[in-house]
Each structure stands twice: as C-alpha cells, then as structure tokens.
Design an enzyme around this catalytic site. Structure first.
Site, PDB file in Angstrom:
ATOM      1  N   CYS A   2       0.812  -1.038  -0.079  1.00 46.01           N
ATOM      2  CA  CYS A   2       0.059   0.086   0.080  1.00 46.01           C
ATOM      3  C   CYS A   2       0.903   1.208  -0.188  1.00 46.01           C
ATOM      4  O   CYS A   2       2.062   1.213   0.187  1.00 46.01           O
ATOM      5  CB  CYS A   2      -0.753  -0.032   1.166  1.00 46.01           C
ATOM      6  SG  CYS A   2      -1.603  -1.611   1.775  1.00 46.01           S
ATOM      7  N   ARG A  27       1.491   1.636  -6.068  1.00 45.39           N
ATOM      8  CA  ARG A  27       1.734   0.731  -4.776  1.00 45.39           C
ATOM      9  C   ARG A  27       0.367   0.112  -4.593  1.00 45.39           C
ATOM     10  O   ARG A  27       0.302  -0.923  -3.606  1.00 45.39           O
ATOM     11  CB  ARG A  27       2.241   1.403  -3.801  1.00 45.39           C
ATOM     12  CG  ARG A  27       3.586   1.978  -3.899  1.00 45.39           C
ATOM     13  CD  ARG A  27       4.088   2.682  -2.590  1.00 45.39           C
ATOM     14  NE  ARG A  27       4.312   1.578  -1.564  1.00 45.39           N
ATOM     15  CZ  ARG A  27       5.290   0.944  -1.506  1.00 45.39           C
ATOM     16  NH1 ARG A  27       6.368   0.845  -2.151  1.00 45.39           N
ATOM     17  NH2 ARG A  27       5.063   0.050  -0.295  1.00 45.39           N
ATOM     18  N   TRP A  75      -3.928  -1.473  -1.174  1.00 50.79           N
ATOM     19  CA  TRP A  75      -3.746  -2.707  -2.065  1.00 50.79           C
ATOM     20  C   TRP A  75      -4.335  -3.915  -1.191  1.00 50.79           C
ATOM     21  O   TRP A  75      -3.367  -4.237  -0.224  1.00 50.79           O
ATOM     22  CB  TRP A  75      -2.476  -3.048  -2.634  1.00 50.79           C
ATOM     23  CG  TRP A  75      -2.294  -4.285  -3.506  1.00 50.79           C
ATOM     24  CD1 TRP A  75      -1.643  -5.495  -3.091  1.00 50.79           C
ATOM     25  CD2 TRP A  75      -2.579  -4.410  -4.682  1.00 50.79           C
ATOM     26  NE1 TRP A  75      -1.786  -6.280  -4.185  1.00 50.79           N
ATOM     27  CE2 TRP A  75      -2.548  -5.567  -5.390  1.00 50.79           C
ATOM     28  CE3 TRP A  75      -3.333  -3.575  -5.782  1.00 50.79           C
ATOM     29  CZ2 TRP A  75      -2.591  -6.175  -6.393  1.00 50.79           C
ATOM     30  CZ3 TRP A  75      -3.594  -4.309  -7.085  1.00 50.79           C
ATOM     31  CH2 TRP A  75      -3.386  -5.414  -7.353  1.00 50.79           C
ATOM     32  N   ASN A 101       0.951  -0.550   6.062  1.00 53.77           N
ATOM     33  CA  ASN A 101       1.345  -1.326   5.072  1.00 53.77           C
ATOM     34  C   ASN A 101       1.817  -2.791   5.429  1.00 53.77           C
ATOM     35  O   ASN A 101       3.003  -2.584   6.278  1.00 53.77           O
ATOM     36  CB  ASN A 101       2.236  -0.671   3.985  1.00 53.77           C
ATOM     37  CG  ASN A 101       2.867  -1.463   3.056  1.00 53.77           C
ATOM     38  OD1 ASN A 101       2.277  -2.332   2.393  1.00 53.77           O
ATOM     39  ND2 ASN A 101       4.035  -0.706   2.651  1.00 53.77           N
ATOM     40  N   GLY A 102       1.411  -3.772   4.997  1.00 57.19           N
ATOM     41  CA  GLY A 102       1.939  -5.110   5.417  1.00 57.19           C
ATOM     42  C   GLY A 102       1.013  -5.841   6.043  1.00 57.19           C
ATOM     43  O   GLY A 102      -0.194  -5.757   5.771  1.00 57.19           O
ATOM     44  N   LYS A 486       8.800 -15.355 -21.586  1.00 63.37           N
ATOM     45  CA  LYS A 486       9.303 -14.080 -21.193  1.00 63.37           C
ATOM     46  C   LYS A 486      10.088 -13.510 -22.430  1.00 63.37           C
ATOM     47  O   LYS A 486       9.848 -12.181 -22.785  1.00 63.37           O
ATOM     48  CB  LYS A 486      10.058 -14.022 -20.074  1.00 63.37           C
ATOM     49  CG  LYS A 486       9.458 -14.141 -18.797  1.00 63.37           C
ATOM     50  CD  LYS A 486       8.885 -13.177 -18.154  1.00 63.37           C
ATOM     51  CE  LYS A 486       7.513 -13.237 -18.733  1.00 63.37           C
ATOM     52  NZ  LYS A 486       6.412 -13.848 -18.141  1.00 63.37           N
ATOM     53  N   GLU A 489       7.585 -12.384 -25.321  1.00 65.34           N
ATOM     54  CA  GLU A 489       6.733 -11.202 -25.053  1.00 65.34           C
ATOM     55  C   GLU A 489       7.369 -10.015 -24.826  1.00 65.34           C
ATOM     56  O   GLU A 489       6.852  -8.967 -25.267  1.00 65.34           O
ATOM     57  CB  GLU A 489       5.650 -11.476 -24.052  1.00 65.34           C
ATOM     58  CG  GLU A 489       6.233 -11.625 -22.514  1.00 65.34           C
ATOM     59  CD  GLU A 489       5.218 -11.962 -21.623  1.00 65.34           C
ATOM     60  OE1 GLU A 489       3.626 -11.593 -21.812  1.00 65.34           O
ATOM     61  OE2 GLU A 489       5.611 -12.227 -20.590  1.00 65.34           O
ATOM     62  N   HIS A 505      12.162 -36.019 -31.184  1.00 65.74           N
ATOM     63  CA  HIS A 505      11.063 -36.486 -31.806  1.00 65.74           C
ATOM     64  C   HIS A 505      10.509 -35.460 -32.922  1.00 65.74           C
ATOM     65  O   HIS A 505       9.475 -35.549 -33.407  1.00 65.74           O
ATOM     66  CB  HIS A 505       9.836 -36.829 -30.900  1.00 65.74           C
ATOM     67  CG  HIS A 505       9.975 -37.926 -29.770  1.00 65.74           C
ATOM     68  ND1 HIS A 505      10.210 -39.273 -30.310  1.00 65.74           N
ATOM     69  CD2 HIS A 505      10.420 -37.834 -28.495  1.00 65.74           C
ATOM     70  CE1 HIS A 505      10.638 -39.806 -29.268  1.00 65.74           C
ATOM     71  NE2 HIS A 505      10.692 -39.087 -28.188  1.00 65.74           N
ATOM     72  N   LYS A 604      -1.996  -6.215 -19.973  1.00 62.84           N
ATOM     73  CA  LYS A 604      -1.742  -6.732 -18.597  1.00 62.84           C
ATOM     74  C   LYS A 604      -2.933  -7.862 -18.334  1.00 62.84           C
ATOM     75  O   LYS A 604      -2.823  -8.665 -17.772  1.00 62.84           O
ATOM     76  CB  LYS A 604      -1.685  -5.542 -17.585  1.00 62.84           C
ATOM     77  CG  LYS A 604      -1.254  -6.311 -16.130  1.00 62.84           C
ATOM     78  CD  LYS A 604       0.119  -6.611 -16.176  1.00 62.84           C
ATOM     79  CE  LYS A 604       0.623  -7.369 -14.810  1.00 62.84           C
ATOM     80  NZ  LYS A 604       1.588  -8.259 -14.877  1.00 62.84           N
TER      81      LYS A 604
HETATM   82  O1  M6R Z   1      -3.804 -12.305 -14.984  1.00 67.06           O
HETATM   83  P1  M6R Z   1      -3.510 -13.890 -15.513  1.00 67.06           P
HETATM   84  O2  M6R Z   1      -2.690 -14.402 -14.786  1.00 67.06           O
HETATM   85  O3  M6R Z   1      -4.860 -14.669 -15.450  1.00 67.06           O
HETATM   86  O4  M6R Z   1      -2.967 -13.457 -16.918  1.00 67.06           O
HETATM   87  C1  M6R Z   1      -2.735 -14.627 -17.637  1.00 67.06           C
HETATM   88  C2  M6R Z   1      -2.046 -14.033 -18.623  1.00 67.06           C
HETATM   89  O5  M6R Z   1      -2.625 -13.437 -19.783  1.00 67.06           O
HETATM   90  C3  M6R Z   1      -0.599 -13.758 -18.278  1.00 67.06           C
HETATM   91  O6  M6R Z   1      -0.002 -14.641 -17.739  1.00 67.06           O
HETATM   92  C4  M6R Z   1       0.266 -13.271 -19.531  1.00 67.06           C
HETATM   93  O7  M6R Z   1       0.833 -14.322 -20.297  1.00 67.06           O
HETATM   94  C5  M6R Z   1       1.338 -12.361 -19.156  1.00 67.06           C
HETATM   95  N1  M6R Z   1       1.938 -11.409 -20.339  1.00 67.06           N
HETATM   96  C6  M6R Z   1       2.757 -13.165 -18.839  1.00 67.06           C
HETATM   97  O8  M6R Z   1       3.826 -12.262 -18.813  1.00 67.06           O
END
Ligand code: M6R
Length: 609
Positions: A2, A27, A75, A101-102, A486, A489, A505, A604
């Site tokens: 938070c 935060r 949060w 916070n915590g 990673k 993306e 295979h 996100k």
């Molecule tokens: O919020 P979620 O964990 O359900 O999201 C799932 C995926 O959309 C998310 O993990 C996505 O693959 C990210 N960009 C990974 O870095």
C-alpha cells in the site's frame, strides 16, 4: 503493498496528502483515505475506488485548517476493498488514526483479546487492532505506545499513527515494509516511498527495521523498540519522479524482478509455522471435503499456466492424487469429466482473465469445489471461487509477469503440501523439511539477483539471435516454458519451450549453428537426462546456456555459458531457476531498446475470449 503519506507543517494538509497519494497509486489503488488533525478533532475521509474518488470527496470539505495528517492508498490483503476497509482506521473513541502497509500475522489473536475487553471493530482489516491497542495506552506517550504495538505484532509492517491529544506529531514504525522520511524547513513528511514528497524536499531520512520515528514540524527523532535513541541518517535524493516511482530502476519490470525476495517472504507470512506445518486458515474449506477429493484440475492462462504445470508435479508427487492441467480457454470446450469430488484450482494474477473465469464457472456448475489463486483481493476469481489463496506480490505494473509468477509457484507449493498434510499422504518430517527450505527461498532468490551483471553479459552475446529453445524436464519444464514466454513477449524473438526429452521427436531438426538452446537442469532426478539432451543440441551446433545448481561440475562440460542458482529441493528450485531467465529476457529486450513494461500487442489483463 500500500502507499502511506504523512505530513506535519504549515501547508494546507490535503494539498500535500492528495498529490502525495496520487504519486503512490502504483503501490495500490483499490481504495484510499486521509485523516486530518484539526487541533482537537480528527476528520477522516475514505473512499473505495481510485484516488479520483477520494479527491472528489475531499474537495467539498473544509479541512485545510489542519496541522498534520496521514493518508493511505490501499492494495487489499485483509478484507474486501471497500470504503469500510479503507485506511485510516480508528479506535472506539475515534481518538487514534492508523495507516498501515504489510500484514499483521497474529491480528486474529490480538483482535480476540481486544474484543474480550470490550472493543468493537468497524472493519475486517488486520490494521484496526493497532488503533484499539493504542487506545488502551492513552496514558503513554504515543511513541511508547507504538513501540509496545511493534513488540506484540508479528509480521511485516509499516505503521503511521496520529492521536487527537498530540497535534503536530506523527509516529511511524517499520519492520520489513518500507517507510522513509522527508525533511523540510519547518515541516516534515513520512511516506512509504520517495515520490510522495519529492516535490517538496530532496532530503530524506533512512529508517531501518524495528525503529520508531517521531515526526514533528521542527524535528525527527528515531528510537529502537526499547526507546534508545538511534542516529538519524540523511540522504540526498538525486532521482526525478519517474526514477523514484521505479525505485531507481530503469523499468517497472526490473524493479518487480528485484522485488521477488520480499514478495515471496510476504506470500509465506503466516502460512508456514515454526513447527514445520503449513497453515492455510484463509482457505476455510472443511478438511473432510479436501480428504474426499479424488482428482485435481488446475486451469490458467499464459504465465499462470506455467505455475499450473509446476503444480501438477508438486500435487501428484506429494498427495498421489491425479492432477490434470488445462489452458483455461480449452477447458470447458473439451467436456472434462468433473463431479463433486473434483477440486478445481484457477490461477490468475489479475483474477479477471475471462478464459479462467469461464473455466471455473463451468467447474462450479458441475458441482466441483473451486479454489482461486489470485494477486488481486476481491477480483472476480476470488469472488466466484469457493475459497481463495492470495499471492501477496503487490501490484505488478510491467505487462510481463515476474513476481506474480514466483509467488504463484510458492502458493501452489503451499497448497500441495497442505493437501498432503490434511490427507496424510506424506511423512510430517518430509513436509517439515520442505517448509523449512521454503523459508530460505527469499534469500536464495536474492543471491540469484546478485548475478544480474553476469546474466547481462551473456545476454549481450545474443542480440542478433532469431531462434531460441528453452528445455527442461520435470519441474524444470515449466521453468523453461516460462523462460521462452518471457523472451517472446518482451524481446519479440522466436523462442520455443519444450520438454527436453521431446526434442528428438522432431524439433531437433531445427538445431543448427546460430540457434541458442537454454537448458534448465536443477531437478536432480532428471538432471543427467537433461544434460544428455543438451549434448545432443550441442552436437548439432547449438549454443548452449545452462541453468544449474551451484557447484554442478558436469554442466561446464556441456555448456557455453553456465548460470548457477542455489542448491535446493526439486520443485522448490523452480522459484530460483526462473529468475535468471527473467533477467536474460529482460537484458536481451532492453539491449534492443524495447519498452519491456508495455510490450506491443499485449494487455496486462485479458478480458476477451
Ligand atoms: O492475470 P492472469 O494471470 O490470468 O493472466 C494470464 C496471462 O494473460 C498472463 O500470464 C500473460 O501471459 C502475461 N503477459 C505473462 O507475462
């Protein structure tokens, strides 16, 4: 995680608190509130939702005669994100305000004592116990009352407190949660992070753990928990706002990678006890129901699916229950065989991914029990599940999941061990051993982060590489999958995650000079087989990077580059082994000048099918 702001001085208090909180919204942002000390009264204003809601509520109030105040952006970790649970919290007499916070681990025990002595609670939060404890110590100086609270409260906490009989005084305290002080001329600031006061001062006081700080307009005094004075250490802040928000890191993603030791420690808090047992009180599912389960399903998308892959190995190994894992968007369309004895776990950082929500809704409609694993309190997944386990990573701003992944791994390992404990499928001594080791994960991850420069150097050699493979077996397989995701993306490079034994295979046909093969070989019962597979890749001209446990001599023979992680048990090692892969992807992407916090074409939270 938070955001806290406190101010004492001559300025209109809300002119400091509201912009300060807005600067800390990164935060946490599910609700916010302020308290302003007016000399003999305190005005508290709180609102659920983003800062704009609070700003609108404060705009109509005449609180600017105040002499000091505290504010908080939340949060949620305990209690739904609504106005009642928003901070500040107060005691019965409304003479104390507290922002926090915590997590106070022993809040339930403290609350029972206070209720037995006649206190009534307004919220569902752990924080409110502090206000009532301080109310009982009205005859003590405020700093001493806060010291007493710190001695009784377990867990990670940063507290900031005001009391009606002490105008011009704010008392703060910290243990494992950040709190810093800004020094001004005839005014002082206290906050969980520098951006909150950066527009007013660049002179900062650093606060160590288990310290109590008294902040008045003209002075700042620090003591330890026994009241002994401690030297005040000052620092000049050189950062601009953007750098300050990112804690001095160039990107949110790198900051979040480095936050993993704390995020993991927070996720373990109160869930593993000193006797080596797993405590998942928040699960609130009857043990008889968990004992009756005959099959487990884990559904998730993207990175969260990789946590599900690890969970399959862990739950099957520790409970001997069969586990099926599904990419959430596939689950309901394949007509899975579910019934009342099926336990379905949905993993979603955001808790709002539509595919995962559809999957758990489908499972509930078949009469199965659903556990949601989410990083967002009161997310749709949390609300729609029979029980919920939160990762406590704090808000993740970078689109690429990092700290939410490692904390998902930790939560799924805890769940696996908990099921084993309840069902008696594992020797308690073996559970204790793993629990004890889990407590060392934050330090282990810290030591991997110290290898950042070494990993950056390896990454620098791969700027022009177009094809990567990430390989692993058993617990190393989901780690390899996550390493590949990673890189795809954030660096926009083709990267395939594969089970190491599957390469022969077909995909081995793609290996030739210029292809980089990253092998993960930390899972001891399959390590030698993974190393043989890596030999096969090297023989075809691949450049080999290997993630292995410290002191693993065999690896050096096979690899062009070796990255070591601390030794650990199979499956627990996934938490450390993925960190070098996050850093590798990060450095390859940033060397290309890419915006790792906002990769192209991604969101996100994915709320469309
Ligand atoms: O919020 P979620 O964990 O359900 O999201 C799932 C995926 O959309 C998310 O993990 C996505 O693959 C990210 N960009 C990974 O870095």
């Amino acid at each position: 995680m938070c955001g806290i702001v406190g101010y004492v001085g001559p300025r209109p208090v809300t002119d400091v608190l509201i912009p300060g909180l807005s600067r800390l919204e990164y935060r946490g942002y599910d609700s916010a509130g302020i308290a302003v000390h007016g000399g003999d009264t305190m005005t508290v204003v709180k609102r659920a939702g983003r800062m704009s809601e609070l700003e609108a509520a404060v705009a109509g109030l005449d609180v600017n005669g105040g002499r000091g105040g505290v504010g908080h952006t939340r949060w949620a970790t305990h209690g739904a994100p609504n106005t009642t649970n928003a901070h500040p919290h107060q005691d019965c007499a409304a003479s104390v305000v507290v922002v926090h916070n915590g997590i106070i681990e022993n809040w339930a025990a403290l609350k029972s004592e206070l209720v037995a002595r006649g206190h009534s609670f307004a919220s569902d939060t752990d924080t409110e116990v502090v206000a009532h404890m301080i109310e009982e110590m009205a005859d003590l100086p405020l700093a001493e009352a806060v010291r007493q609270v710190m001695k009784r409260a377990d867990g990670a906490l940063a507290l900031v407190v005001m009391r009606v009989q002490d105008p011009d005084l704010i008392v703060g305290a910290r243990r494992h949660s950040p709190l810093v002080v800004g020094r001004g001329d005839g005014e002082n600031f206290i906050a969980s992070d520098i951006p909150a006061f950066l527009e007013h001062t660049r002179d900062m006081v650093v606060l160590d753990d288990d310290r109590v700080i008294e902040v008045r307009p003209e002075s700042v005094t620090i003591t330890d928990l026994d009241g002994n004075p401690v030297e005040v250490r000052e620092r000049k802040i050189e950062w601009d706002f953007e750098a300050a928000e990112k804690g001095g890191y160039p990107t949110f993603m790198l900051k979040e990678i480095h936050e993993q030791p704390d995020a993991i420690a927070d996720t373990l808090l109160g869930r593993v006890d000193a006797s080596g047992q797993v405590q998942l009180k928040e699960l609130e599912l009857d043990d008889r129901l968990l004992r009756a389960v005959d099959k487990v399903f884990v559904v998730a998308c993207g990175t969260s699916y990789h946590a599900a892959m690890m969970a399959k190995y862990a739950i099957e190994r520790w409970t001997r229950l069969p586990v099926e894992i599904d990419i959430a968007s596939e689950f309901r369309y394949r007509d899975p065989v579910l019934d009342a004895r099926s336990l379905v776990v949905g993993i979603s950082q955001s808790g709002e991914t539509i595919d995962t929500l559809a999957a758990i809704r489908y499972a509930r409609a078949q009469g199965s029990t659903v556990i949601g694993v989410s990083n967002v309190v009161d997310s749709a997944l949390a609300r729609e599940s029979d029980a919920v386990l939160y990762t406590r990573a704090g808000p993740e701003i970078g689109v690429a999941a990092t700290k939410t992944f490692t904390t998902q791994l930790v939560v799924m390992q805890l769940l696996g061990l908990y099921l084993a404990q309840v069902r008696g499928s594992m020797d308690p001594g073996a559970i204790e051993q793993l629990v004890t080791e889990m407590r060392t994960l934050p330090e282990a991850v810290k030591s991997v982060l110290e290898r950042d420069d070494e990993i950056a150097k390896i990454a620098a050699e791969f700027g022009d590489v177009r094809d990567f493979f990430f390989l692993g077996r058993s617990g190393d397989f989901p780690v390899a999958m996550e390493g590949a995701l990673k890189l795809k993306e954030i660096a926009y490079v083709r990267a395939e995650g594969y089970a190491a034994g599957e390469m022969k295979h077909g995909p081995i046909a793609l290996i030739e000079p210029g292809v980089v093969v990253v092998g993960v070989a930390t899972d001891n019962h399959v390590k030698s087989k993974t190393l043989s597979n890596m030999e096969e890749m090297r023989a075809r001209g691949g450049t080999i990077v290997l993630v292995v446990e410290e002191g693993d001599g065999d690896a050096k023979e096979v690899a062009d580059h070796v990255i070591e992680v601390p030794r650990g048990s199979d499956l627990l090692c996934t938490v450390t082994a993925v960190v070098p892969l996050q850093l590798l992807a990060y450095h390859i992407a940033t060397a290309k000048g890419l915006d790792v916090d906002k990769p192209r074409n991604l969101a996100k939270t994915v709320t469309v099918e």
